[in-house]
Design a protein around this motif. Structure first.
Motif, PDB file in Angstrom:
ATOM      1  N   CYS A   1       0.842  -1.198   0.000  1.00 54.51           N
ATOM      2  CA  CYS A   1       0.000   0.000   0.000  1.00 54.51           C
ATOM      3  C   CYS A   1       0.874   1.243   0.000  1.00 54.51           C
ATOM      4  CB  CYS A   1      -0.910   0.014   1.225  1.00 54.51           C
ATOM      5  SG  CYS A   1      -1.921  -1.472   1.416  1.00 54.51           S
ATOM      6  N   ARG A   2       0.332   2.308  -0.560  1.00 55.38           N
ATOM      7  CA  ARG A   2       1.061   3.578  -0.601  1.00 55.38           C
ATOM      8  C   ARG A   2       0.062   4.713  -0.754  1.00 55.38           C
ATOM      9  NH1 ARG A   2       6.574   4.225  -4.157  1.00 55.38           N
ATOM     10  NH2 ARG A   2       7.494   5.872  -2.881  1.00 55.38           N
ATOM     11  N   SER A   3       0.282   5.787  -0.014  1.00 55.13           N
ATOM     12  CA  SER A   3      -0.577   6.974  -0.101  1.00 55.13           C
ATOM     13  C   SER A   3      -2.048   6.625   0.081  1.00 55.13           C
ATOM     14  CB  SER A   3      -0.352   7.699  -1.432  1.00 55.13           C
ATOM     15  OG  SER A   3       1.008   8.095  -1.561  1.00 55.13           O
ATOM     16  N   GLY A   4      -2.318   5.729   1.028  1.00 57.35           N
ATOM     17  CA  GLY A   4      -3.688   5.487   1.454  1.00 57.35           C
ATOM     18  C   GLY A   4      -4.449   4.386   0.762  1.00 57.35           C
ATOM     19  N   TRP A   5      -3.807   3.653  -0.202  1.00 61.97           N
ATOM     20  CA  TRP A   5      -4.579   2.655  -0.950  1.00 61.97           C
ATOM     21  C   TRP A   5      -3.679   1.480  -1.343  1.00 61.97           C
ATOM     22  CZ3 TRP A   5      -9.653   3.043  -0.952  1.00 61.97           C
ATOM     23  CH2 TRP A   5     -10.405   2.189  -1.773  1.00 61.97           C
ATOM     24  N   PRO A   6      -4.219   0.247  -1.442  1.00 58.54           N
ATOM     25  CA  PRO A   6      -3.427  -0.893  -1.933  1.00 58.54           C
ATOM     26  C   PRO A   6      -3.061  -0.708  -3.405  1.00 58.54           C
ATOM     27  CG  PRO A   6      -5.390  -1.652  -0.752  1.00 58.54           C
ATOM     28  CD  PRO A   6      -5.566  -0.183  -0.986  1.00 58.54           C
ATOM     29  N   ARG A   7      -1.776  -0.814  -3.715  1.00 60.53           N
ATOM     30  CA  ARG A   7      -1.299  -0.589  -5.086  1.00 60.53           C
ATOM     31  C   ARG A   7      -0.861  -1.878  -5.777  1.00 60.53           C
ATOM     32  NH1 ARG A   7      -3.328   4.516  -5.525  1.00 60.53           N
ATOM     33  NH2 ARG A   7      -2.821   5.676  -3.623  1.00 60.53           N
ATOM     34  N   ILE A   8      -0.364  -2.843  -5.007  1.00 61.46           N
ATOM     35  CA  ILE A   8       0.139  -4.101  -5.553  1.00 61.46           C
ATOM     36  C   ILE A   8      -0.445  -5.229  -4.712  1.00 61.46           C
ATOM     37  CG2 ILE A   8       2.190  -5.428  -6.192  1.00 61.46           C
ATOM     38  CD1 ILE A   8       3.814  -2.839  -5.953  1.00 61.46           C
ATOM     39  N   GLY A   9      -0.855  -6.301  -5.350  1.00 64.70           N
ATOM     40  CA  GLY A   9      -1.384  -7.445  -4.622  1.00 64.70           C
ATOM     41  C   GLY A   9      -0.810  -8.742  -5.154  1.00 64.70           C
ATOM     42  N   VAL A  10      -0.536  -9.669  -4.248  1.00 62.99           N
ATOM     43  CA  VAL A  10      -0.078 -11.008  -4.619  1.00 62.99           C
ATOM     44  C   VAL A  10      -0.830 -12.015  -3.762  1.00 62.99           C
ATOM     45  CG1 VAL A  10       1.853 -12.643  -4.575  1.00 62.99           C
ATOM     46  CG2 VAL A  10       2.223 -10.290  -5.364  1.00 62.99           C
ATOM     47  N   MET A  11      -1.382 -13.031  -4.401  1.00 63.24           N
ATOM     48  CA  MET A  11      -2.005 -14.120  -3.658  1.00 63.24           C
ATOM     49  C   MET A  11      -1.681 -15.436  -4.344  1.00 63.24           C
ATOM     50  SD  MET A  11      -6.006 -13.225  -4.381  1.00 63.24           S
ATOM     51  CE  MET A  11      -6.537 -12.513  -5.928  1.00 63.24           C
ATOM     52  N   THR A  12      -1.314 -16.416  -3.523  1.00 64.53           N
ATOM     53  CA  THR A  12      -1.005 -17.741  -4.035  1.00 64.53           C
ATOM     54  C   THR A  12      -1.906 -18.757  -3.366  1.00 64.53           C
ATOM     55  OG1 THR A  12       0.734 -19.395  -4.348  1.00 64.53           O
ATOM     56  CG2 THR A  12       0.896 -18.030  -2.372  1.00 64.53           C
ATOM     57  N   LEU A  13      -2.529 -19.601  -4.173  1.00 63.07           N
ATOM     58  CA  LEU A  13      -3.401 -20.678  -3.701  1.00 63.07           C
ATOM     59  C   LEU A  13      -2.747 -21.992  -4.131  1.00 63.07           C
ATOM     60  CD1 LEU A  13      -5.347 -18.169  -4.915  1.00 63.07           C
ATOM     61  CD2 LEU A  13      -7.083 -19.582  -3.822  1.00 63.07           C
ATOM     62  N   PRO A  14      -1.945 -22.596  -3.257  1.00 59.63           N
ATOM     63  CA  PRO A  14      -1.055 -23.685  -3.685  1.00 59.63           C
ATOM     64  C   PRO A  14      -1.741 -24.977  -4.093  1.00 59.63           C
ATOM     65  CG  PRO A  14      -0.248 -22.638  -1.675  1.00 59.63           C
ATOM     66  CD  PRO A  14      -1.640 -22.148  -1.895  1.00 59.63           C
ATOM     67  N   VAL A  15      -2.998 -25.208  -3.680  1.00 57.36           N
ATOM     68  CA  VAL A  15      -3.675 -26.451  -4.066  1.00 57.36           C
ATOM     69  C   VAL A  15      -4.963 -26.161  -4.833  1.00 57.36           C
ATOM     70  CG1 VAL A  15      -2.677 -27.792  -2.179  1.00 57.36           C
ATOM     71  CG2 VAL A  15      -4.861 -26.651  -1.835  1.00 57.36           C
ATOM     72  N   TRP A  16      -5.075 -24.973  -5.393  1.00 57.21           N
ATOM     73  CA  TRP A  16      -6.305 -24.545  -6.063  1.00 57.21           C
ATOM     74  C   TRP A  16      -6.707 -25.496  -7.192  1.00 57.21           C
ATOM     75  CZ3 TRP A  16     -10.212 -21.600  -5.142  1.00 57.21           C
ATOM     76  CH2 TRP A  16     -11.002 -21.070  -6.161  1.00 57.21           C
ATOM     77  N   ASN A  17      -5.723 -26.077  -7.893  1.00 51.73           N
ATOM     78  CA  ASN A  17      -6.016 -26.935  -9.035  1.00 51.73           C
ATOM     79  C   ASN A  17      -5.919 -28.412  -8.685  1.00 51.73           C
ATOM     80  OD1 ASN A  17      -6.377 -24.742 -10.782  1.00 51.73           O
ATOM     81  ND2 ASN A  17      -4.175 -24.545 -11.051  1.00 51.73           N
ATOM     82  N   GLU A  18      -6.106 -28.741  -7.422  1.00 49.08           N
ATOM     83  CA  GLU A  18      -6.054 -30.132  -6.994  1.00 49.08           C
ATOM     84  C   GLU A  18      -7.139 -30.943  -7.703  1.00 49.08           C
ATOM     85  OE1 GLU A  18      -6.499 -31.204  -2.687  1.00 49.08           O
ATOM     86  OE2 GLU A  18      -4.333 -30.935  -2.775  1.00 49.08           O
ATOM     87  N   ASP A  19      -6.817 -32.178  -8.058  1.00 51.87           N
ATOM     88  CA  ASP A  19      -7.754 -33.057  -8.749  1.00 51.87           C
ATOM     89  C   ASP A  19      -8.950 -33.368  -7.845  1.00 51.87           C
ATOM     90  OD1 ASP A  19      -9.049 -34.915 -10.265  1.00 51.87           O
ATOM     91  OD2 ASP A  19      -7.424 -36.394 -10.250  1.00 51.87           O
ATOM     92  N   ARG A  20     -10.155 -33.058  -8.336  1.00 51.28           N
ATOM     93  CA  ARG A  20     -11.362 -33.331  -7.561  1.00 51.28           C
ATOM     94  C   ARG A  20     -12.126 -34.537  -8.098  1.00 51.28           C
ATOM     95  NH1 ARG A  20     -13.852 -27.353  -6.075  1.00 51.28           N
ATOM     96  NH2 ARG A  20     -11.868 -26.335  -5.662  1.00 51.28           N
ATOM     97  N   ALA A  21     -11.471 -35.346  -8.900  1.00 49.69           N
ATOM     98  CA  ALA A  21     -12.145 -36.504  -9.484  1.00 49.69           C
ATOM     99  C   ALA A  21     -12.304 -37.650  -8.490  1.00 49.69           C
ATOM    100  CB  ALA A  21     -11.376 -36.994 -10.711  1.00 49.69           C
ATOM    101  N   GLY A  22     -11.603 -37.597  -7.375  1.00 49.46           N
ATOM    102  CA  GLY A  22     -11.696 -38.653  -6.374  1.00 49.46           C
ATOM    103  C   GLY A  22     -11.871 -38.068  -4.990  1.00 49.46           C
ATOM    104  N   PRO A  23     -11.813 -38.898  -3.966  1.00 45.04           N
ATOM    105  CA  PRO A  23     -11.964 -38.410  -2.582  1.00 45.04           C
ATOM    106  C   PRO A  23     -10.889 -37.380  -2.225  1.00 45.04           C
ATOM    107  CG  PRO A  23     -12.117 -40.811  -2.673  1.00 45.04           C
ATOM    108  CD  PRO A  23     -11.650 -40.362  -4.024  1.00 45.04           C
ATOM    109  N   ALA A  24     -11.253 -36.440  -1.372  1.00 44.81           N
ATOM    110  CA  ALA A  24     -10.300 -35.416  -0.933  1.00 44.81           C
ATOM    111  C   ALA A  24      -9.199 -36.042  -0.088  1.00 44.81           C
ATOM    112  CB  ALA A  24     -11.026 -34.344  -0.126  1.00 44.81           C
TER     113      ALA A  24
END
Length: 298
Positions: A117-140
């Motif tokens: 953030c800078r001058s009162g507002w978020p300017r850059i953002g980073v988010m990582t979801l490490p298992v977002w693409n996990e295979d859902r074809a079988g049991p978790a």
């Protein structure tokens, strides 16, 4: 390790991406080894693991004193946070692990995120979801850390970016992310909003949620949602807002469609919480007006 206050945005992004890589690898390894989940005091909705604390320590090491993050925010009052965010220098806002319950429970809707953030507002953002693409074809199940497939999302200088990840690290260079053109009829619906509001399905809006704010953000950014709602904590919104803005989404207040305040801190109360207010994140004012008509206060 402090970040120079006048560091160029691209240099800041590079440092944030490096932190996200380290944090994702750390969280995956700790998750695969097994974790005990506790709660933050009597609020059973606020989960905590040793991984949350480990990533918190890593964030402090990488960003120094110019950091506001969930696990230590209790030591910081609103006035101090306001001063930090208003500076013409970089202040970082992080959520060490957003979605601790899905994280510990073997589900996909969790990740690490940080804003600059800078001058009162978020300017850059980073988010990582490490298992977002996990295979859902079988049991978790929790797979070995090195097999985890996920997604990295970022925004800097008005551009949204993404890359696939494996084992917490990108497998390709960042590429431009464009706002999806398709409509799904679904709106992000997290537990905090659902405690206070309900949705009139007869108006063609249907709720979808997969954990915390980071999963909700990924669903919107990748075209699974048309819009979402926000009454988050400060560290839940700051990292995702630059991505939304780079994709052309805007904040609209419910129900009057008012514009957001000029200072990011003014979205939050003395506890750095936005729970008592509701903002819609929509493509445009017409969409916001339509969604607003479908929302009812409980």
């Amino acid at each position: 390790m402090s970040v120079p206050p006048d560091a160029p945005a691209q240099d800041v992004l590079t440092r944030m991406l490096a932190f996200a890589d380290e944090a994702a690898v750390l969280a995956l390894r700790m998750r695969a080894a097994g974790l005990d989940m506790t709660n933050k005091g009597p609020d059973l909705g606020q989960a905590l693991t040793e991984a949350d604390l480990a990533v918190s320590r890593l964030a402090h090491d990488r960003f120094g004193p110019a950091l506001i993050e969930e696990e230590t925010a209790g030591d910081l009052n609103r006035a101090a946070a306001s001063d930090m965010l208003a500076r013409d220098a970089w202040t970082f806002v992080a959520d060490p692990i957003d979605g601790t319950r899905p994280f510990a429970g073997g589900l996909t809707g969790w990740g690490v995120m940080v804003a600059a953030c800078r001058s009162g507002w978020p300017r850059i953002g980073v988010m990582t979801l490490p298992v977002w693409n996990e295979d859902r074809a079988g049991p978790a199940r929790i797979r070995p850390a090195e097999e985890a497939r996920g997604i990295l999302l970022a925004a800097c200088e008005g551009h949204a970016l993404w890359a696939p990840t494996r084992g917490g690290r990108p497998t390709e260079t960042l590429q431009r992310l464009e706002r999806p053109a398709t409509r799904t009829g679904h709106v992000g619906w997290l537990a905090v909003a659902a405690q206070r509001y309900t949705l009139d399905y007869g108006r063609g809006w249907f709720p979808w949620g997969e954990g915390g704010a980071i999963a909700d953000a990924a669903l919107l950014a990748t075209g699974r949602l048309d819009a979402t709602l926000c009454n988050h904590m400060l560290w839940d919104l700051a990292p995702i807002l630059p991505v939304f803005e780079a994709l052309g989404f805007r904040l609209f207040h419910w129900p009057d469609l008012a514009e957001p305040p000029a200072a990011f801190i003014d979205l939050f109360d003395d506890g750095l919480s936005g729970h008592d207010d509701l903002w819609m994140i929509c493509r445009d004012r017409d969409q916001a007006a339509d969604l607003a008509r479908a929302i009812r206060r409980v």
